[in-house]
Design a protein around this motif. Structure first.
Motif, PDB file in Angstrom:
ATOM      1  N   SER A 193       0.846  -1.206   0.000  1.00 44.97           N
ATOM      2  CA  SER A 193       0.000   0.000   0.000  1.00 44.97           C
ATOM      3  C   SER A 193       0.873   1.245   0.000  1.00 44.97           C
ATOM      4  O   SER A 193       0.636   2.188  -0.754  1.00 44.97           O
ATOM      5  CB  SER A 193      -0.889   0.028   1.237  1.00 44.97           C
ATOM      6  OG  SER A 193      -1.680  -1.120   1.304  1.00 44.97           O
ATOM      7  N   ASP A 233      -5.730  -0.275  -4.363  1.00 49.14           N
ATOM      8  CA  ASP A 233      -5.144  -0.865  -3.166  1.00 49.14           C
ATOM      9  C   ASP A 233      -6.087  -1.927  -2.605  1.00 49.14           C
ATOM     10  O   ASP A 233      -7.034  -1.606  -1.893  1.00 49.14           O
ATOM     11  CB  ASP A 233      -4.872   0.211  -2.114  1.00 49.14           C
ATOM     12  CG  ASP A 233      -4.061  -0.333  -0.950  1.00 49.14           C
ATOM     13  OD1 ASP A 233      -3.715  -1.538  -0.972  1.00 49.14           O
ATOM     14  OD2 ASP A 233      -3.767   0.440  -0.019  1.00 49.14           O
ATOM     15  N   GLU A 234      -5.837  -3.154  -2.941  1.00 52.43           N
ATOM     16  CA  GLU A 234      -6.672  -4.275  -2.495  1.00 52.43           C
ATOM     17  C   GLU A 234      -8.156  -3.954  -2.613  1.00 52.43           C
ATOM     18  O   GLU A 234      -8.884  -3.954  -1.607  1.00 52.43           O
ATOM     19  CB  GLU A 234      -6.319  -4.642  -1.050  1.00 52.43           C
ATOM     20  CG  GLU A 234      -4.908  -5.153  -0.939  1.00 52.43           C
ATOM     21  CD  GLU A 234      -4.652  -5.780   0.419  1.00 52.43           C
ATOM     22  OE1 GLU A 234      -5.599  -6.341   0.989  1.00 52.43           O
ATOM     23  OE2 GLU A 234      -3.509  -5.726   0.884  1.00 52.43           O
TER      24      GLU A 234
HETATM   25 MG   LIG Z   1      -2.092  -2.651   2.274  1.00 49.73          MG
END
Ligand SMILES: [Mg+2]
Ligand SMILES: Nc1ncnc2c1ncn2[C@@H]1O[C@H](COP(=O)(O)OP(=O)(O)OP(=O)(O)O)[C@@H](O)[C@H]1O
Lengths: 214, 298
Positions: free
Chosen positions: B46, B174-175
């Motif tokens: 991240s 991000d995910e």
């Molecule tokens: Mg992360």
């Protein structure tokens, strides 16, 4: 009985003064409080420290002591300020201290992700505050703000000690003239209940509207 | 694939306080390339993509993105000007793990806000653009809802629209599906797949290994404060070269027998798979529909 009617009329005159002071001080405190909170959160270090010290002073000292220091202190320095204006200035200073804390908590309660989302979209700090952060903080702050106005109004009773002719002033007068404390104070209480009840109701309506708009 | 590099990291080091999160990270992302960043929790995935649009600062190295050159906070390096930072951010879309929609605004207003306030689009223009995007992700019927009235998957698709409404040249994810219930993952992945087919340049942090293998051209494995391995998606995921990448992949895919991801699908990449057309323009990489696989999830 007509004497009671007379005192009631005078207390209602006092209520006008109470409302004037409360409304004026509330507006000033909210504006100054919002500015103070932004300074406290996002300002330079010196400003942060100043705002923190200010809030601690207001919170830490007994209200009546603040009022006396301001009114009698200023008089001793030869500054001729009427009780009414001293009262107004103190209510503003006191209210600002509490309003800063309400706004700070409100702004800090907005999750970091909201700030990040505005930043990632390229919004300016100002636009982000205006369109995203403050509208959300406002809703979260409404209950505290309602409390705040009620508190300001109740604080005006302290002004009796420096001779401002508010509800309390006339109530005391009425009691010593009529010798009927229960009746006269009861009427005073009624006036406060109506005023604060109205404030709470307005606050409640605003909250409801905000909840629908959300 | 055209060879223009859209995002380039060179020797980037990131610290939080005294702690070095990663160091010496170098990476080039080409136009229309899809890069998947994988790795264990806390590896700095991240943080890495957040350095690209400067939600995080970094200490050393340089990141070039879309013609902007951003240096770390080292002494003697030019600082990024506020206006340039904003310009950079308007050209890079970001989608967060937790969606981060604006809860006080409707779906439409969420998508319209930045085009109106940053790009100066008129209300009518912003509305048209928002409707078109919501249509694309299949959510135009939810346009007047508030975020809390939507499922996580719907919220994430709105968040993707919100980013796309700025017409970014690069998208960072991000995910995007890790907060979603399994049955909602498919719709979001379908949206991302669609963007890949349209040639969007994307950097995607994900734990969806199968999706990474399908959609990404390149996989970056981050571990132990650096890039442990980087290469073509299928190669890295099926036959990692480094011990570190292998041990990570074994852990996330315990059913495989030490060789990384076992490819259970039958379409060989060279035969193109069931979709024709746009896939060929995506760098000739292996892209095919996984609709069938996802239906099993639903
Ligand atoms: Mg992360
Ligand atoms: N704001 C911060 N301050 C201090 N440390 C941080 C901060 N943000 C992240 N870290 C630390 O940096 C490291 C990398 O975090 P990061 O979120 O980038 O990891 P990640 O690879 O995305 O992990 P995950 O898969 O769990 O999301 C972690 O050890 C984390 O604790």
């Amino acid at each position: 009985m007509s004497a009671i009617a007379l005192y009631t009329g005078e207390m209602l005159d006092g209520a006008v003064i109470t409302l004037e002071l409360t409304a004026g001080a509330t507006v000033v405190s909210l504006v100054a409080g919002a500015a103070g909170a932004v300074g406290r959160l996002y300002g330079p270090k010196a400003l942060k420290t100043f705002v923190m010290a200010y809030v601690e002073t207001i919170r830490g000292l007994p209200a009546i002591l603040q009022l006396f220091i301001l009114y009698f202190g200023l008089t001793q320095f030869g500054i001729d300020i009427s009780a009414y204006w001293a009262a107004f200035v103190w209510l503003c200073l006191y209210g600002t201290g509490y309003a800063i804390e309400i706004f700070r908590a409100g702004l800090q309660g907005i999750p970091e992700g909201q700030h990040e989302a505005t930043a990632a979209l390229g919004l300016t700090r100002f636009e982000a505050m205006r369109r995203v952060i403050i509208p959300q903080a406002w809703v979260a702050m409404l209950p505290a703000l309602t409390n705040f106005v009620v508190l300001e109004l109740k604080n005006t009773t302290l002004l009796y000690f420096i001779g401002v002719q508010d509800i309390m002033f006339h109530a005391r007068l009425g009691v010593s003239n009529s010798g009927q404390p229960l009746v006269v104070y009861g009427i005073a209480a009624g006036i406060y209940v109506v005023m604060n009840g109205t404030i709470s109701r307005v606050g409640g309506l605003l909250e409801k509207r905000a909840a629908i708009a959300r | 694939m055209s060879n223009d590099v859209v995002v380039e990291l060179e020797g980037v080091r990131k610290c939080f306080g005294p702690r070095v999160i990663f160091d010496d990270v170098s990476l080039s992302v080409h136009r229309s390339e899809v890069v998947a960043v994988i790795g264990p929790s806390g590896a700095g995935k991240s943080t890495l993509i957040r350095c690209i649009n400067r939600l995080n600062t970094f200490e050393r190295g340089v990141i070039r993105a879309l013609g902007h050159e951003v240096y770390g906070t080292e002494e003697g390096k030019p600082a990024l000007k506020r206006d340039e930072l904003r310009e950079l951010r308007t050209e890079i879309g970001m989608v967060f793990q937790t969606f981060n929609l604006f809860p006080h605004l409707t779906v439409m207003k969420n998508v319209m806000l930045a085009p109106q306030r940053v790009k100066g689009l008129s209300e009518a223009q912003a509305t048209a653009r928002a409707l078109e995007l919501l249509e694309m992700v299949g959510l135009s019927h939810r346009k007047d809802a508030h975020p809390r009235q939507l499922s996580g998957g719907e919220q994430q698709r709105v968040a993707i629209c919100r980013a796309l409404a700025m017409e970014p040249k690069v998208m960072l994810f991000d995910e995007p599906t890790s907060m979603l219930d399994p049955e909602l993952v498919g719709d979001v992945l379908a949206t991302i797949r669609r963007l890949a087919l349209d040639g969007m340049t994307m950097i995607l942090v994900t734990h969806e290994m199968m999706f990474a293998k399908e959609v990404a051209n390149t996989v970056v494995v981050m571990a132990d404060g650096r890039i442990a391995e980087m290469g073509p998606a299928r190669q890295v995921l099926s036959a990692p070269k480094t011990e570190r990448a292998r041990s990570f992949l074994e852990r996330v895919l315990p059913h495989t027998d030490g060789g990384g991801v076992t490819d259970v699908r039958t379409h060989p990449q060279d035969q193109g798979g069931p979709i024709a057309g746009p896939i060929d323009s995506i760098g000739g990489s292996a892209l095919w529909s996984r609709e069938a696989d996802e239906e099993e999830l639903l």
